[in-house]
Design a protein around this motif. Structure first.
Motif, PDB file in Angstrom:
ATOM      1  N   GLN A 156       1.561  35.002   4.912  1.00 42.88           N
ATOM      2  CA  GLN A 156       0.673  36.162   4.906  1.00 42.88           C
ATOM      3  C   GLN A 156       1.082  37.134   3.804  1.00 42.88           C
ATOM      4  O   GLN A 156       0.235  37.660   3.092  1.00 42.88           O
ATOM      5  N   GLU A 157       2.389  37.338   3.646  1.00 39.46           N
ATOM      6  CA  GLU A 157       2.862  38.232   2.589  1.00 39.46           C
ATOM      7  C   GLU A 157       2.587  37.667   1.202  1.00 39.46           C
ATOM      8  O   GLU A 157       2.303  38.405   0.266  1.00 39.46           O
ATOM      9  N   LEU A 158       2.668  36.340   1.072  1.00 34.68           N
ATOM     10  CA  LEU A 158       2.471  35.692  -0.226  1.00 34.68           C
ATOM     11  C   LEU A 158       1.004  35.407  -0.532  1.00 34.68           C
ATOM     12  O   LEU A 158       0.682  34.967  -1.633  1.00 34.68           O
ATOM     13  N   HIS A 159       0.132  35.599   0.466  1.00 39.33           N
ATOM     14  CA  HIS A 159      -1.306  35.312   0.324  1.00 39.33           C
ATOM     15  C   HIS A 159      -1.555  33.831   0.005  1.00 39.33           C
ATOM     16  O   HIS A 159      -2.343  33.486  -0.874  1.00 39.33           O
ATOM     17  N   VAL A 160      -0.831  32.968   0.735  1.00 39.06           N
ATOM     18  CA  VAL A 160      -1.021  31.526   0.617  1.00 39.06           C
ATOM     19  C   VAL A 160      -1.176  30.956   2.029  1.00 39.06           C
ATOM     20  O   VAL A 160      -0.789  31.598   2.997  1.00 39.06           O
ATOM     21  N   PRO A 161      -1.722  29.744   2.159  1.00 35.84           N
ATOM     22  CA  PRO A 161      -1.840  29.152   3.489  1.00 35.84           C
ATOM     23  C   PRO A 161      -0.526  28.562   3.984  1.00 35.84           C
ATOM     24  O   PRO A 161       0.349  28.200   3.189  1.00 35.84           O
ATOM     25  N   ALA A 162      -0.396  28.474   5.296  1.00 42.04           N
ATOM     26  CA  ALA A 162       0.739  27.802   5.932  1.00 42.04           C
ATOM     27  C   ALA A 162       0.209  26.888   7.023  1.00 42.04           C
ATOM     28  O   ALA A 162      -0.833  27.168   7.632  1.00 42.04           O
ATOM     29  N   LEU A 163       0.934  25.804   7.253  1.00 44.49           N
ATOM     30  CA  LEU A 163       0.506  24.831   8.252  1.00 44.49           C
ATOM     31  C   LEU A 163       1.733  24.150   8.834  1.00 44.49           C
ATOM     32  O   LEU A 163       2.730  23.946   8.129  1.00 44.49           O
ATOM     33  N   PHE A 164       1.654  23.784  10.105  1.00 44.30           N
ATOM     34  CA  PHE A 164       2.695  22.970  10.728  1.00 44.30           C
ATOM     35  C   PHE A 164       2.069  21.663  11.178  1.00 44.30           C
ATOM     36  O   PHE A 164       1.038  21.654  11.848  1.00 44.30           O
ATOM     37  N   LEU A 165       2.749  20.565  10.808  1.00 38.59           N
ATOM     38  CA  LEU A 165       2.289  19.231  11.170  1.00 38.59           C
ATOM     39  C   LEU A 165       3.399  18.517  11.930  1.00 38.59           C
ATOM     40  O   LEU A 165       4.482  18.293  11.395  1.00 38.59           O
ATOM     41  N   HIS A 166       3.120  18.180  13.186  1.00 38.94           N
ATOM     42  CA  HIS A 166       4.043  17.361  13.952  1.00 38.94           C
ATOM     43  C   HIS A 166       3.816  15.902  13.573  1.00 38.94           C
ATOM     44  O   HIS A 166       2.671  15.449  13.500  1.00 38.94           O
TER      45      HIS A 166
END
Length: 195
Positions: A156-166
């Protein structure tokens, strides 16, 4: 940035860490942005140390971060996309340092959600060769959820997406098979980011 985890509890070979290590340095065609390079990091299974190491990896990359993708192993046979991460961790399993998640309390909103379209992510995984793909709104309350929350906060601070994949355990799918799926998924994501 692609992260995975070291072995823990009865998981003696953690495919999430092995895949992150194997893909470190991989070049992805990034469309209009040019090529993107995967920076793979293996994080400790430790509530205090893992977020610090994630933060250090992001600082090392500086402004060049395009996305934060974290991997973790779960018991099922599917690749499982996680929708959200909470600020309270309910797992009763100790981390590799002996700490329990219930001892950890974070500031900020009670949950954060990925900004990526999970339906599209599911399609990318299938196109990359994943046979079983599912989605979840419960990242498990253990280190996977803790690092996902740290990734979402940083993203959020970097203005990029994040995702978690199990990812599934190696008894269901070998590390090399998982590596091919994750590489294909990251390639599709990089093209999307390069738009």
């Amino acid at each position: 940035l692609l992260t995975g985890f070291e072995p823990f509890l009865d998981v003696h070979l953690n495919p999430s860490g092995e895949v992150a290590r194997a893909l470190d340095g991989a070049r992805l065609g990034g469309g209009a942005r040019g090529d993107l390079e995967v920076r793979g990091r293996v994080l400790p299974v430790a509530f205090e140390r893992a977020p610090r190491e994630l933060e250090a990896a992001l600082e090392e990359l500086g402004e060049g971060v395009a996305a934060v993708v974290s991997l973790g192993v779960h018991r099922g046979n599917a690749f499982r996309l996680e929708e959200r991460a909470r600020s309270v961790f309910q797992s009763t399993q100790p981390d590799n340092d002996g700490r329990l998640g219930v001892e950890v309390r974070l500031e900020g909103p009670p949950e954060r959600r990925t900004t990526l379209d999970l339906e599209r992510c599911e399609r990318w995984l299938r196109e990359a060769g994943a046979v079983e793909v599912s989605r979840s709104s419960d990242a498990g309350g253990y280190l996977c959820e803790r690092i996902y929350r740290a990734g979402l906060d940083a993203a959020q601070e970097l203005h990029v997406p994040a995702l978690f994949l199990h990812v599934p355990p190696v008894e269901h799918l070998t590390v090399s098979q998982q590596e091919r799926v994750v590489r294909g998924f990251l390639q599709a994501l990089s093209l999307h980011l390069g738009g």
